[in-house]
Structure formats: C-alpha cells, structure tokens
Design an enzyme around this catalytic site. Structure first.
Site, PDB file in Angstrom:
ATOM      1  CE  LYS A  89      -5.069   2.964  43.124  1.00 42.63           C
ATOM      2  NZ  LYS A  89      -6.261   2.590  43.882  1.00 42.63           N
ATOM      3  CD  GLN A 109      -8.164  -0.508  43.595  1.00 42.44           C
ATOM      4  OE1 GLN A 109      -7.236   0.056  44.162  1.00 42.44           O
ATOM      5  NE2 GLN A 109      -8.908   0.100  42.694  1.00 42.44           N
ATOM      6  CG  ASP A 165      -7.758   4.823  49.034  1.00 42.22           C
ATOM      7  OD1 ASP A 165      -7.351   5.499  48.075  1.00 42.22           O
ATOM      8  OD2 ASP A 165      -8.034   3.613  48.965  1.00 42.22           O
TER       9      ASP A 165
HETATM   10  N1  GUN Z   1     -11.475   2.116  43.257  1.00 39.13           N
HETATM   11  C1  GUN Z   1     -11.615   3.142  42.369  1.00 39.13           C
HETATM   12  N2  GUN Z   1     -10.925   4.231  42.793  1.00 39.13           N
HETATM   13  C2  GUN Z   1     -10.341   3.887  43.956  1.00 39.13           C
HETATM   14  C3  GUN Z   1      -9.487   4.586  44.853  1.00 39.13           C
HETATM   15  O1  GUN Z   1      -9.128   5.754  44.677  1.00 39.13           O
HETATM   16  N3  GUN Z   1      -9.075   3.861  45.936  1.00 39.13           N
HETATM   17  C4  GUN Z   1      -9.471   2.581  46.162  1.00 39.13           C
HETATM   18  N4  GUN Z   1      -9.037   1.976  47.267  1.00 39.13           N
HETATM   19  N5  GUN Z   1     -10.262   1.911  45.337  1.00 39.13           N
HETATM   20  C5  GUN Z   1     -10.690   2.564  44.250  1.00 39.13           C
END
Ligand code: GUN
Length: 283
Positions: A50, A94, A117
C-alpha cells in the site's frame, strides 16, 4: 465456453494513473497514514504494498508501527493525533489487530472524513442509506471491474459467498445500488448450489482454496474471486477452482491479478478524494 479474463492489473493501473494525474493538480500532495500493530507477516506485506503504491502516484505515505503488546489507549492516542493533524488526509489501521484490541471501537475513533478504508460506522451508514461516504476498497474495486468490462448489474442476480464486514456485506449494498437482486450466502447456508447455480454474477469471498467448483456455476456467469489462499502445493490461488470454472463462466477474475490490485487502486482513489475535499476541490 471459455471465460474471458477480467484483467484487474490493467484496470487498476488505469485508476492509479488517473489518481496520479489528479494528485498533481492539488496544492499539496495527498497524505495517507498507515498504522500497523504487531508484526503479522501477511499484514506487513499488505502495508508495504500500500505504501509503495501511494508513493508511485504521488501520495505521501507515513507508517506508524506499534508493538503487538500495545494497549488500546496507545493506539487511540495515535489515531487522535492523526485525526487532528490537518496535513493527514487518510488514516488506515491495518486489520487484524492483536487479540487484546477490539477493532470496532478503534475504527469508530477514526475521523470518518479520513476513513479511506470505509470501515467507520458513519461511512457504513452512508453506504446503506444515501451513499456518498467512503466505500470499502475491495467491494468498490469489484464494482469498477464490472464497469470496466461493460457489465450492467441492472436486474441481474448477484450471489455473494461470504458475509464479512470488509467484502460481503458492503458489496451487497453497492450491488443493490446498481439494481441487482442480491443474495448473501455464508457458512450456515444449506444447499449452497441452489443459489450459486442461479447467479448471473457469483462472488467468492470465503477464504477457502478452490471452493467454487464448475458444477456450482451457471453457464455464462461472471465469476469474481476475492480469495487469496495457498493450494496443496503452496501456490497462490483464490476461492474458485479457476481451471474448471473458466470452461463455464463468461468472465472470470484471475488470482493473482484480479480483485487484489483493485483494492489498492481504490484506496489511492479514496485518499485522493479525501485530499480534494480537504482542499475544497470536491464535495
Ligand atoms: N486487512 C485485510 N484487508 C484489509 C483492508 O482492506 N484494510 C485494512 N485496514 N485491513 C485489512
């Protein structure tokens, strides 16, 4: 019938390029802050990807690493300081979090206007009512994939395997907004095939390697594979038995190179939109 491949990598690259061009027109670069608690190896890879993707499109990416033993209060302090920092456009915590920290209260403490998100209950509420908030990235990416192949959900039956807060539930709302009839199935649904065989669009988001077999799929269906698993040989695979299902489907997403790249592209898009709003350039 042999399915056409939905090339998520190329479609995501186009979204990233548009994001990059739009970011260059802003007074200052958009900024995303990513918080990772602990050292879950899969999460570490996701976070690295990311951050790299952000930098490639001119989004400033700042990471905050907290120890696995950190308290809820320490994490909340980090979130509060980012909420009040006017230079921060997006905040991402996350998931999953370590056991001692419940994700619900944490996500609810993120400023909804920085919740790129789309996990805050405010944005969830917007999603199920009027729309207009940040949409969760994986479901939003799936809708973009369907648009990119010119597929209209109007009047179609979409069947989703999996009811997670990250994929199944929000995707059902986005598909409803596109006038699909939506069925959400899950681990307690008896006789799954009864639903999957009627699906014009079948979305597999259950986290079970090659779970969807050809005899579960209607001839000519669009099959979207959200899974990221390892098969018996340790090879990356999705929730769909692609080799066999592609002989029945009209369109199918590969793993890797389907939904995965779209999740990151939509995160970049959401961060750009947040920066545009903060700079008075978007509603
Ligand atoms: N863990 C797995 N997918 C995601 C996501 O799209 N965002 C976040 N913050 N954590 C995740």
């Amino acid at each position: 019938m042999t399915a056409q491949i939905i090339d998520g990598k190329t479609i995501a690259a186009q979204i990233r390029q548009r994001t990059k061009e739009a970011a260059q027109t802003l007074c200052r670069a958009p900024r995303l802050d990513v918080i990772m608690v602990g050292d879950n190896p899969a999460s570490a890879v996701y976070v690295r990807n990311k951050m790299k993707a952000c930098r490639e499109v001119g989004i400033t990416a700042v990471d905050h690493k907290l120890p696995a033993s950190c308290s809820e209060e320490t994490l909340l302090e980090t979130i509060r300081s980012l909420n009040s920092d006017p230079m921060v456009d997006g905040i991402l915590v996350q998931l999953p979090l370590p056991e001692q920290i419940k994700s619900g209260p944490i996500l609810e403490n993120i400023d909804p206007s920085k919740d790129v998100d789309g996990f805050h209950i405010y944005n969830t509420g917007k999603l199920v009512t009027t729309g207009g908030g940040f949409k969760p990235c994986t479901p939003a990416g799936i809708i973009e994939l369907l648009k990119a192949i010119g597929y209209s959900l109007e009047g179609k039956h979409a069947v989703i395997l999996g009811r997670s807060n990250i994929v199944g539930k929000p995707l059902s709302m986005l598909m409803l907004q596109e006038n699909a009839t939506v069925t959400i199935t899950h681990s307690h649904t008896p006789d799954l095939k009864r639903y999957t065989l009627d699906a014009d669009v079948l979305v597999a988001a259950i986290g079970k390697a090659k779970f969807v077999k050809a005899d579960m799929v209607k001839e000519g269906a669009v099959v979207i594979d959200v899974g990221t698993n390892r098969d018996e040989n340790g090879k990356l695979c999705g929730d769909v038995d692609t080799e066999n299902v592609k002989e029945k489907a009209a369109w199918i997403t590969p793993v890797p190179g389907g939904v995965g790249p779209m999740t990151i592209a939509m995160l970049l898009h959401n961060t750009l939109v947040s920066a545009q709003k903060r700079q008075g350039l978007a509603q």
